[in-house]
Motif scaffolding. Structure first.
Motif, PDB file in Angstrom:
ATOM      1  N   MET A   1     -11.924  81.442  66.364  1.00 27.34           N
ATOM      2  CA  MET A   1     -12.769  81.410  65.167  1.00 27.34           C
ATOM      3  C   MET A   1     -12.083  80.595  64.081  1.00 27.34           C
ATOM      4  N   ALA A   2     -12.776  79.653  63.506  1.00 27.86           N
ATOM      5  CA  ALA A   2     -12.206  78.834  62.449  1.00 27.86           C
ATOM      6  C   ALA A   2     -12.412  79.501  61.095  1.00 27.86           C
ATOM      7  N   THR A   3     -11.301  79.829  60.375  1.00 27.46           N
ATOM      8  CA  THR A   3     -11.399  80.437  59.048  1.00 27.46           C
ATOM      9  C   THR A   3     -10.670  79.617  57.992  1.00 27.46           C
ATOM     10  N   ASP A   4      -9.725  78.773  58.393  1.00 21.42           N
ATOM     11  CA  ASP A   4      -9.016  77.920  57.458  1.00 21.42           C
ATOM     12  C   ASP A   4     -10.004  76.926  56.847  1.00 21.42           C
ATOM     13  N   PRO A   5     -10.055  76.819  55.508  1.00 18.35           N
ATOM     14  CA  PRO A   5     -11.044  75.930  54.883  1.00 18.35           C
ATOM     15  C   PRO A   5     -10.994  74.498  55.390  1.00 18.35           C
ATOM     16  N   ALA A   6      -9.780  73.980  55.574  1.00 11.42           N
ATOM     17  CA  ALA A   6      -9.672  72.598  56.051  1.00 11.42           C
ATOM     18  C   ALA A   6     -10.214  72.465  57.470  1.00 11.42           C
ATOM     19  N   GLU A   7      -9.938  73.461  58.328  1.00 10.97           N
ATOM     20  CA  GLU A   7     -10.426  73.425  59.699  1.00 10.97           C
ATOM     21  C   GLU A   7     -11.946  73.593  59.744  1.00 10.97           C
ATOM     22  N   LEU A   8     -12.461  74.466  58.879  1.00 13.82           N
ATOM     23  CA  LEU A   8     -13.907  74.636  58.808  1.00 13.82           C
ATOM     24  C   LEU A   8     -14.584  73.320  58.415  1.00 13.82           C
ATOM     25  N   HIS A  37     -17.211  77.639  51.856  1.00 11.27           N
ATOM     26  CA  HIS A  37     -16.494  77.997  53.075  1.00 11.27           C
ATOM     27  C   HIS A  37     -16.973  79.323  53.658  1.00 11.27           C
ATOM     28  N   THR A  38     -17.537  80.191  52.819  1.00  4.16           N
ATOM     29  CA  THR A  38     -18.081  81.446  53.343  1.00  4.16           C
ATOM     30  C   THR A  38     -19.260  81.164  54.274  1.00  4.16           C
ATOM     31  N   ARG A  43     -21.487  79.767  59.919  1.00  2.00           N
ATOM     32  CA  ARG A  43     -22.120  78.804  60.820  1.00  2.00           C
ATOM     33  C   ARG A  43     -21.190  78.377  61.959  1.00  2.00           C
ATOM     34  N   PHE A  44     -19.877  78.428  61.719  1.00  2.00           N
ATOM     35  CA  PHE A  44     -18.926  77.883  62.687  1.00  2.00           C
ATOM     36  C   PHE A  44     -17.950  78.940  63.199  1.00  2.00           C
ATOM     37  N   ALA A  45     -18.371  80.207  63.146  1.00  2.00           N
ATOM     38  CA  ALA A  45     -17.514  81.290  63.628  1.00  2.00           C
ATOM     39  C   ALA A  45     -17.471  81.361  65.144  1.00  2.00           C
ATOM     40  N   GLY A  46     -18.277  80.585  65.807  1.00  2.15           N
ATOM     41  CA  GLY A  46     -18.361  80.587  67.265  1.00  2.15           C
ATOM     42  C   GLY A  46     -19.573  79.786  67.659  1.00  2.15           C
ATOM     43  N   THR A  47     -20.218  80.167  68.744  1.00  2.00           N
ATOM     44  CA  THR A  47     -21.446  79.515  69.182  1.00  2.00           C
ATOM     45  C   THR A  47     -22.442  80.587  69.592  1.00  2.00           C
ATOM     46  N   LEU A  48     -23.723  80.297  69.432  1.00  2.76           N
ATOM     47  CA  LEU A  48     -24.740  81.195  69.969  1.00  2.76           C
ATOM     48  C   LEU A  48     -24.511  81.349  71.468  1.00  2.76           C
ATOM     49  N   GLN A  49     -24.525  82.572  71.930  1.00  7.02           N
ATOM     50  CA  GLN A  49     -24.230  82.823  73.336  1.00  7.02           C
ATOM     51  C   GLN A  49     -25.496  82.770  74.170  1.00  7.02           C
ATOM     52  N   PHE A  50     -25.451  82.009  75.234  1.00 14.51           N
ATOM     53  CA  PHE A  50     -26.565  81.909  76.166  1.00 14.51           C
ATOM     54  C   PHE A  50     -26.441  83.034  77.188  1.00 14.51           C
ATOM     55  N   GLY A  51     -27.507  83.854  77.295  1.00 13.43           N
ATOM     56  CA  GLY A  51     -27.475  84.968  78.233  1.00 13.43           C
ATOM     57  C   GLY A  51     -28.812  85.144  78.911  1.00 13.43           C
ATOM     58  N   THR A  52     -29.069  86.372  79.376  1.00 10.34           N
ATOM     59  CA  THR A  52     -30.316  86.609  80.095  1.00 10.34           C
ATOM     60  C   THR A  52     -31.529  86.534  79.178  1.00 10.34           C
ATOM     61  N   ALA A  53     -31.318  86.613  77.864  1.00 10.66           N
ATOM     62  CA  ALA A  53     -32.414  86.382  76.923  1.00 10.66           C
ATOM     63  C   ALA A  53     -32.449  84.927  76.481  1.00 10.66           C
TER      64      ALA A  53
END
Length: 560
Positions: A1-8, A37-38, A43-53
């Motif tokens: 998970m990206a939390t550093d402002p520069a990395e975000l 940055h909040t 928006r960039f805490a991860g990715t939407l997960q593709f599953g059975t739905a």
């Protein structure tokens, strides 16, 4: 998970460079320029997960939102999966609803399929999800995609994947597609030609409508008068055409909710089960005058679900919404009366009344995990329902829930009962006397912090209740371990013993996180034996009291 402002900021700028959509590019540029940055972290805490739905989430820029970049990656992953399975030259059918961005997502999907060497065909306009499910098998496709968020809030959209059998994906296909999506390194690696796919004509809809005739009995009465709402979705024209073909009186459509509108302006939540969602339908029925309307019918926005309400004199609205379990039992009884053969099926969270109806007619019966992705795979399936207003009444035509054909069948049943001076409510009473009153309810809690759901499940696993509502828990199952007939799923199931003192014969509770919403859902059932119709009012009081007590005790045990 990206939390550093520069990395975000770095990740956001990299995403921005590839984003094909001017609207989400502008949105993301504003967030970067504002140094928000909040919001960038969300928006960039991860990715939407593709599953059975499939995919489902809020529209917006970034990998945790639904947008064209996310959809293009999902389509590329699906195309790679199909090619790996030897279907690289096959047809993929794409359907879409009337939500924001749905048409764009459908076109992007078709372009990616063509760019990958597959053939693609897009439905001619926004149409019900069951039309897409039908078209897959009708056209001999290797897969199908429906762009819809079903009954989610207006800000959401989604991406539902079907394989060539016309049913939704289940493991391991979901994981294999997800792996292919993750392998997409850059959108520049995904060819998207400007043309090359087919836009289907009206013949595919005509074929679906011709199939709807199969759910009705030739010569059955067709004089039911209904009020209908498509809930600002895409069901209206298809349902009206199906009812006209069948010879029913033209439904009275709720004017304020008749046209597709992605803003869903008259409802807080476009789901017939939500409080207030049916208010305009009930007002339309009341305005028609006493005795002028037999039942009220609603579809959710993509018309794969069907809700039914019956007259309830003396109540504030004058109408009562039937639970999905009640409609499921009514349709089952109707099919049994027509001598249907084959397996009747429902899910572990739906009413067990179906098992008694099937047993009485010596019909095979099965229970599956939640969702039509499982029900559609039952061998020899003839009828399936789930409590969340989903019904499959013609599995040879649509191997998924279908709110159009379900509406036709329940309307036929109402007409047959009307001919003999009876109603859907009368038939429900008959079923309660014959099989026991199966009263169901839900304890559903929506959360902002998903960790609260995990905490509740952990609490129940570590300290399972010994009793609920004074009814001893005679068995407790952790469904994450699987059973002899069910694959593992995150859920808990409790079977409750009866009590002569309370009049309860048996009870059942299933607790699970929702697969499509940030909710923990608890599904409750209490069964009370009924000696006669005269005893029904007291039985309903007993069941209601038991359900209320189960809710309170379960809420305390789960900490919700």
């Amino acid at each position: 998970m990206a939390t550093d402002p520069a990395e975000l900021t770095r990740r956001a700028q990299a995403w921005l460079a590839e984003d094909p959509d001017p609207e989400t590019r502008d949105e993301l540029s504003r967030l970067i320029d504002a140094g928000d940055h909040t919001e960038l972290a969300a928006r960039f805490a991860g990715t939407l997960q593709f599953g059975t739905a499939g995919l489902r989430g809020e529209l917006g820029a970034g990998p945790m939102r639904m947008n064209r970049a996310v959809v293009i990656r999902a389509a590329a992953g699906l195309a790679a999966y199909l090619k790996a399975k030897g279907d690289g030259a096959g047809l993929v059918v794409v359907g879409y609803d009337a939500r924001h961005k749905s048409a764009d997502f459908a076109r992007d999907t078709a372009a990616v399929m063509v760019g990958a060497g597959l053939r693609a065909a897009v439905l001619p306009r926004p149409l019900p999800t069951p039309v897409l499910a039908f078209a897959i098998r009708h056209l001999g496709a290797v897969a199908g995609v429906e762009v819809t968020a079903s009954h989610n809030p207006p800000r959401d959209n989604g991406y539902k994947v079907y394989l060539g059998d016309g049913s939704q994906i289940v493991p391991p296909a979901d994981g294999e597609i997800a792996a292919e999506i993750a392998a997409v390194r850059s959108l520049t690696d995904v060819p998207r030609p400007e043309a090359g796919w087919e836009t289907l004509g009206e013949d595919v809809l005509a074929a679906y409508l011709a199939r709807t005739d199969a759910v009705l009995t030739p010569g059955s009465p067709r004089d039911t008068r209904i009020v209908y709402t498509p809930m600002h979705g895409v069901g209206r024209d298809t349902l009206l055409a199906a009812f006209a073909r069948a010879g029913f009186p033209a439904p009275k459509v709720v004017a304020e909710q008749a046209d597709p509108d992605p803003e869903f302006p008259t409802v807080a939540f476009p789901n017939p089960e939500e409080p207030g969602a049916m208010d305009l339908a009930f007002a339309t029925a009341r305005a028609a005058g006493p005795g002028s309307v037999d039942i009220v019918v609603a579809n959710d926005p993509d018309a794969d679900r069907c809700a039914v309400a019956v007259p309830a004199p003396g109540t504030d609205d004058g109408w009562r919404m039937l639970r999905g379990d009640e409609v499921g039992a009514l349709l089952a009884a109707h099919l049994v009366s027509k001598r249907a053969s084959g397996t009747f099926a429902t899910t572990i969270v739906s009413s067990s009344l179906l098992s008694r109806i099937a047993a009485a007619s010596s019909l095979p019966y099965e229970e599956t995990l939640t969702g039509f992705k499982w029900l559609a795979r039952v061998d020899g399936l003839r009828y399936a329902f789930e409590e969340a207003l989903g019904y499959c009444v013609d599995p040879e035509g649509v191997r998924d829930k279908d709110g159009i054909t379900a509406a036709l069948l329940i309307t036929e049943l109402a007409a047959e009962l009307k001919q003999s001076g009876r109603t859907l409510t009368d038939l429900l009473d008959d079923l309660a006397v014959e099989y026991g009153l199966h009263a169901t309810d839900q304890l559903s809690v929506r959360v902002e912090d998903l960790s609260l759901i995990a905490d509740a499940m952990r609490r129940l696993r570590e300290a399972p209740p010994a009793s609920l509502a004074g009814l001893s828990v005679r068995s407790a199952e952790d469904l994450s371990q699987g059973t002899d007939v069910l694959p593992p799923t995150d859920g808990l199931r409790y079977h409750l013993a009866g009590s002569a003192e309370s009049g309860v014969e048996a009870g059942r509770v299933v607790v699970r996180p929702s697969g499509t919403e940030p909710k923990i859902k608890c599904y409750l059932e209490i069964v009370v034996q009924v000696a006669s119709a005269a005893a029904l009012p007291e039985a309903r009081k007993q069941a209601a009291a038991a359900l209320t007590a189960v809710k309170a005790d379960l809420s305390a045990a789960a900490g919700i």
